[in-house]
Design an enzyme around this catalytic site. Structure first.
Site, PDB file in Angstrom:
ATOM      1  N   ASN A 192       0.773  -1.306   0.043  1.00 28.42           N
ATOM      2  CA  ASN A 192       0.134   0.109   0.425  1.00 28.42           C
ATOM      3  C   ASN A 192       0.565   0.930  -0.536  1.00 28.42           C
ATOM      4  OD1 ASN A 192      -1.336   2.370   0.383  1.00 28.42           O
ATOM      5  ND2 ASN A 192      -3.034   1.574   1.602  1.00 28.42           N
ATOM      6  N   GLU A 194      -3.591   1.466  -2.873  1.00 27.70           N
ATOM      7  CA  GLU A 194      -3.936   2.983  -2.372  1.00 27.70           C
ATOM      8  C   GLU A 194      -3.274   4.479  -3.682  1.00 27.70           C
ATOM      9  OE1 GLU A 194      -4.008   4.145   1.854  1.00 27.70           O
ATOM     10  OE2 GLU A 194      -5.615   5.118   0.971  1.00 27.70           O
ATOM     11  N   ASP A 224      -3.551  -4.946   0.853  1.00 29.96           N
ATOM     12  CA  ASP A 224      -3.710  -4.657   2.436  1.00 29.96           C
ATOM     13  C   ASP A 224      -5.485  -4.660   2.487  1.00 29.96           C
ATOM     14  OD1 ASP A 224      -5.032  -3.328   3.990  1.00 29.96           O
ATOM     15  OD2 ASP A 224      -4.157  -0.643   3.308  1.00 29.96           O
ATOM     16  N   ASN A 281      -6.727  -4.039   5.531  1.00 28.86           N
ATOM     17  CA  ASN A 281      -7.914  -4.143   6.250  1.00 28.86           C
ATOM     18  C   ASN A 281      -8.267  -4.617   7.598  1.00 28.86           C
ATOM     19  OD1 ASN A 281      -7.151  -1.097   6.444  1.00 28.86           O
ATOM     20  ND2 ASN A 281      -8.187  -0.704   4.743  1.00 28.86           N
ATOM     21  N   ASP A 338      -1.271  -6.073   6.122  1.00 28.31           N
ATOM     22  CA  ASP A 338      -0.857  -6.492   4.462  1.00 28.31           C
ATOM     23  C   ASP A 338      -1.071  -7.524   4.439  1.00 28.31           C
ATOM     24  OD1 ASP A 338      -0.912  -3.729   3.743  1.00 28.31           O
ATOM     25  OD2 ASP A 338      -0.264  -3.037   5.529  1.00 28.31           O
ATOM     26  N   ASP A 357       2.840   4.794   5.153  1.00 24.18           N
ATOM     27  CA  ASP A 357       2.611   4.519   6.139  1.00 24.18           C
ATOM     28  C   ASP A 357       2.427   3.075   6.370  1.00 24.18           C
ATOM     29  OD1 ASP A 357      -0.398   4.887   5.062  1.00 24.18           O
ATOM     30  OD2 ASP A 357      -1.004   5.942   6.367  1.00 24.18           O
ATOM     31  N   HIS A 358       2.728   2.364   5.125  1.00 21.51           N
ATOM     32  CA  HIS A 358       2.695   0.434   4.399  1.00 21.51           C
ATOM     33  C   HIS A 358       3.921   0.374   4.392  1.00 21.51           C
ATOM     34  CE1 HIS A 358      -1.723  -0.186   5.578  1.00 21.51           C
ATOM     35  NE2 HIS A 358      -2.247   1.321   4.939  1.00 21.51           N
TER      36      HIS A 358
END
Length: 260
Positions: free
Chosen positions: A7, A34, A150, A152, A221, A250-251
């Site tokens: 991501n 994303e 991802d 989530n 992930d 941030d991933h």
DNA sequence: ATGGTTGGCACCCAA
């Protein structure tokens, strides 16, 4: 064959990081999530210059997924079947030729679902049920399938630094975790958990409140492997160091090595 | 500590 998922949180804002990581990691196939751009805005040339073929399923401003591959695409399928009214770009599948036959690789961006109790959470659970149905159908092919993305969903307490922080979050709801298990229970192997029982292995650290500095992370992930792919699993890794780069996502990337 | 940071886009939304 090295297959990765990442991501990237905006491929245009992250293009320098993306190129640096691809050059370093040398994956054969990468699923990105994303990307936050329409197809025409995707910086395909930057990856083509590195020897990759590019397939994009974009959307203006939000979401968006893509596949990069050193192998040519035999087929590309965009969008998760099961709801013709769904306009969110969260799913792309590529089909490739490998010595043993066909290889299918998915890049998916599962809905976040926050806040719980809203239509966003209902959409998350409905999307997961659509994914379960799609995956059940794909398994009938008995071909190697890698679903990276991802998700989530925090699968278990050991996948969060502090599980109590996530009790009210869509990522750690019993319904979310159950829906993930329902997909895995079709016969998928979650690659990292096939190789270790260790906790404290994270793929996401929030930008806020010094989460990275405190290692306040979660593991959301991962790559699910069909039986034919799991049979070929050699190793799994998390490229944690990428989170410390300038202007990071941030991933961080997660990858598997398969002997196909 | 119910905080604070980022990308995309155009004023706040999603994460």
């Amino acid at each position: 064959m090295k297959i990765a998922t990442w991501n990237i949180n905006g491929v245009r804002a992250r293009i320098e990081n993306a190129v640096a990581w691809v050059r370093e990691a040398q994956p054969d196939i990468v699923g990105l999530q994303e990307i936050k751009t329409v197809d025409e805005g995707f910086p395909a040339a930057a990856f083509e210059d590195l020897g990759y073929n590019v397939a994009v399923h974009g959307q203006k401003g939000f979401n968006g997924v893509a596949l990069l591959s050193k192998l040519p695409f035999d087929e590309v399928n965009r969008g998760l079947p099961g709801d013709s009214t769904d306009e969110q770009a969260r799913f792309i599948e590529g089909v490739f030729s490998v010595p043993s036959g066909a290889l299918r690789v998915v890049s998916l961006y599962l809905p976040n679902g926050n806040p719980i109790g809203t239509e966003k959470f209902a959409y998350k659970l409905a999307w997961m049920e659509r994914l379960r149905r799609w995956a059940a159908e794909r398994l009938l092919t008995e071909e190697p399938l890698v679903m990276g993305g991802d998700y989530n969903v925090i699968p278990e307490p050991r996948d969060a630094k502090d599980p109590s922080l996530w009790t009210g979050d869509a990522l750690f709801q019993p319904e979310s975790r159950q829906a993930l298990r329902a997909i895995e229970n079709l016969g998928f192997t979650e690659a990292l958990r096939a190789t270790t029982d260790e906790g404290g292995l994270y793929t996401f650290w929030d930008y806020q409140a010094g989460a990275w500095q405190k290692n306040n992370g979660i593991r959301i992930d991962y790559l699910l492997l069909s039986p034919r792919a799991a049979d070929r699993l050699v190793s799994v890794g998390i490229d944690k160091h990428v989170r410390a780069w300038e202007k990071p996502s941030d991933h961080v990337p997660v990858f598997v090595e398969l002997a196909l």
